[in-house]
Design a protein around this motif. Structure first.
Motif, PDB file in Angstrom:
ATOM      1  N   HIS A 199      -2.741  20.682 -13.527  1.00  0.00           N
ATOM      2  CA  HIS A 199      -1.190  20.222 -13.495  1.00  0.00           C
ATOM      3  C   HIS A 199      -1.067  19.101 -12.744  1.00  0.00           C
ATOM      4  O   HIS A 199      -1.956  18.383 -12.069  1.00  0.00           O
ATOM      5  CB  HIS A 199      -0.655  21.512 -12.812  1.00  0.00           C
ATOM      6  CG  HIS A 199      -1.388  21.569 -11.411  1.00  0.00           C
ATOM      7  ND1 HIS A 199      -2.547  22.396 -11.278  1.00  0.00           N
ATOM      8  CD2 HIS A 199      -1.075  21.403 -10.235  1.00  0.00           C
ATOM      9  CE1 HIS A 199      -2.935  22.426  -9.971  1.00  0.00           C
ATOM     10  NE2 HIS A 199      -1.860  21.863  -9.331  1.00  0.00           N
ATOM     11  N   LYS A 239       4.171  19.835 -14.785  1.00  0.00           N
ATOM     12  CA  LYS A 239       3.716  20.028 -16.219  1.00  0.00           C
ATOM     13  C   LYS A 239       2.330  20.433 -15.830  1.00  0.00           C
ATOM     14  O   LYS A 239       1.849  20.709 -14.932  1.00  0.00           O
ATOM     15  CB  LYS A 239       3.262  18.574 -16.703  1.00  0.00           C
ATOM     16  CG  LYS A 239       4.476  17.680 -16.997  1.00  0.00           C
ATOM     17  CD  LYS A 239       4.103  16.519 -18.012  1.00  0.00           C
ATOM     18  CE  LYS A 239       5.304  15.670 -18.614  1.00  0.00           C
ATOM     19  NZ  LYS A 239       4.923  14.744 -19.380  1.00  0.00           N
ATOM     20  N   TRP A 297      -0.171  18.945 -22.923  1.00  0.00           N
ATOM     21  CA  TRP A 297       0.688  18.815 -21.668  1.00  0.00           C
ATOM     22  C   TRP A 297       2.020  19.673 -22.181  1.00  0.00           C
ATOM     23  O   TRP A 297       2.403  19.262 -23.196  1.00  0.00           O
ATOM     24  CB  TRP A 297       0.710  17.576 -21.266  1.00  0.00           C
ATOM     25  CG  TRP A 297      -0.321  17.219 -20.322  1.00  0.00           C
ATOM     26  CD1 TRP A 297      -1.297  16.562 -20.888  1.00  0.00           C
ATOM     27  CD2 TRP A 297      -0.569  17.337 -18.773  1.00  0.00           C
ATOM     28  NE1 TRP A 297      -2.194  16.274 -19.928  1.00  0.00           N
ATOM     29  CE2 TRP A 297      -1.781  16.865 -18.613  1.00  0.00           C
ATOM     30  CE3 TRP A 297      -0.049  18.155 -17.834  1.00  0.00           C
ATOM     31  CZ2 TRP A 297      -2.310  16.738 -17.526  1.00  0.00           C
ATOM     32  CZ3 TRP A 297      -0.459  18.001 -16.715  1.00  0.00           C
ATOM     33  CH2 TRP A 297      -1.880  17.469 -16.359  1.00  0.00           C
ATOM     34  N   SER A 298       2.539  20.635 -21.088  1.00  0.00           N
ATOM     35  CA  SER A 298       3.679  21.310 -21.273  1.00  0.00           C
ATOM     36  C   SER A 298       4.972  20.198 -21.148  1.00  0.00           C
ATOM     37  O   SER A 298       4.606  18.893 -20.713  1.00  0.00           O
ATOM     38  CB  SER A 298       4.033  22.264 -20.257  1.00  0.00           C
ATOM     39  OG  SER A 298       4.000  21.583 -19.083  1.00  0.00           O
ATOM     40  N   ASP A 299       6.145  20.171 -21.310  1.00  0.00           N
ATOM     41  CA  ASP A 299       7.140  19.215 -20.887  1.00  0.00           C
ATOM     42  C   ASP A 299       7.151  19.589 -19.398  1.00  0.00           C
ATOM     43  O   ASP A 299       6.634  20.542 -18.856  1.00  0.00           O
ATOM     44  CB  ASP A 299       8.711  19.802 -21.785  1.00  0.00           C
ATOM     45  CG  ASP A 299       8.428  19.376 -23.271  1.00  0.00           C
ATOM     46  OD1 ASP A 299       7.674  18.487 -23.703  1.00  0.00           O
ATOM     47  OD2 ASP A 299       9.127  20.313 -24.129  1.00  0.00           O
ATOM     48  N   TRP A 300       8.486  18.808 -18.993  1.00  0.00           N
ATOM     49  CA  TRP A 300       8.489  19.047 -17.421  1.00  0.00           C
ATOM     50  C   TRP A 300       9.195  20.213 -17.256  1.00  0.00           C
ATOM     51  O   TRP A 300      10.151  20.671 -18.103  1.00  0.00           O
ATOM     52  CB  TRP A 300       9.371  17.827 -16.921  1.00  0.00           C
ATOM     53  CG  TRP A 300       8.383  16.537 -17.109  1.00  0.00           C
ATOM     54  CD1 TRP A 300       8.455  15.568 -17.702  1.00  0.00           C
ATOM     55  CD2 TRP A 300       7.791  16.393 -15.709  1.00  0.00           C
ATOM     56  NE1 TRP A 300       7.803  14.405 -17.271  1.00  0.00           N
ATOM     57  CE2 TRP A 300       7.012  14.806 -16.267  1.00  0.00           C
ATOM     58  CE3 TRP A 300       7.159  16.984 -14.599  1.00  0.00           C
ATOM     59  CZ2 TRP A 300       6.173  14.119 -15.320  1.00  0.00           C
ATOM     60  CZ3 TRP A 300       6.298  16.242 -13.964  1.00  0.00           C
ATOM     61  CH2 TRP A 300       5.938  14.874 -14.067  1.00  0.00           C
TER      62      TRP A 300
END
Length: 138
Positions: free
Chosen positions: A122, A81, A89-92
């Motif tokens: 990250h 991520k 946060w981004s998705d996985w």
């Protein structure tokens, strides 16, 4: 007659190879299933959270190389991520599945989202091999 004997011998051999003698130290798990597999040398996976930007230029310069994780981290990053500048946060991301960067980069080069490890916080899940199976330098 000869054919019958040959078939009988083949069947006996198959039967022995399928249900062959097991070492006495192997526990019978039922139905002839003996637990005698050595998994002591298999690797292990760990989640590494909230890593600061790495400042390692190899991340953005690696393009779509699948092996840069081995080069830099001595393991297989199986998911990761990115924390964006907004704080979210981004998705996985999974390497090779959903991690191509849609942004046009210098020289129109393609790269993976882990290129943002260079300058973004990250988290990732990394699997490393057992100490006896490590690559040289790791």
């Amino acid at each position: 007659m000869f054919t019958t004997k040959v078939i009988a011998v083949i069947l006996c051999c198959l039967l022995v190879s399928s249900y062959g003698l097991q070492p006495s130290t192997c526990p019978d798990q039922g139905d002839g299933n003996y637990g005698c597999f050595d998994i002591a040398s298999q690797g292990s996976c760990t989640e590494v959270s909230n890593q600061p930007p790495s400042s390692d230029i190899r991340w953005p310069r690696s393009g779509i190389d699948y092996n840069i994780d081995w080069t830099i981290k001595c393991g297989d990053i199986i998911a990761y991520k990115i924390r964006w500048s907004s704080g979210g946060w981004s998705d996985w991301y999974v390497p090779g599945v959903n991690d191509m960067d849609a942004k046009v980069n210098s020289g129109n080069g393609l790269r993976r989202m882990w290129s943002y490890f260079y300058d973004h916080t990250h988290s990732y899940i990394i699997c490393k091999t057992h100490i006896n199976n490590r690559l040289r330098g790791c």
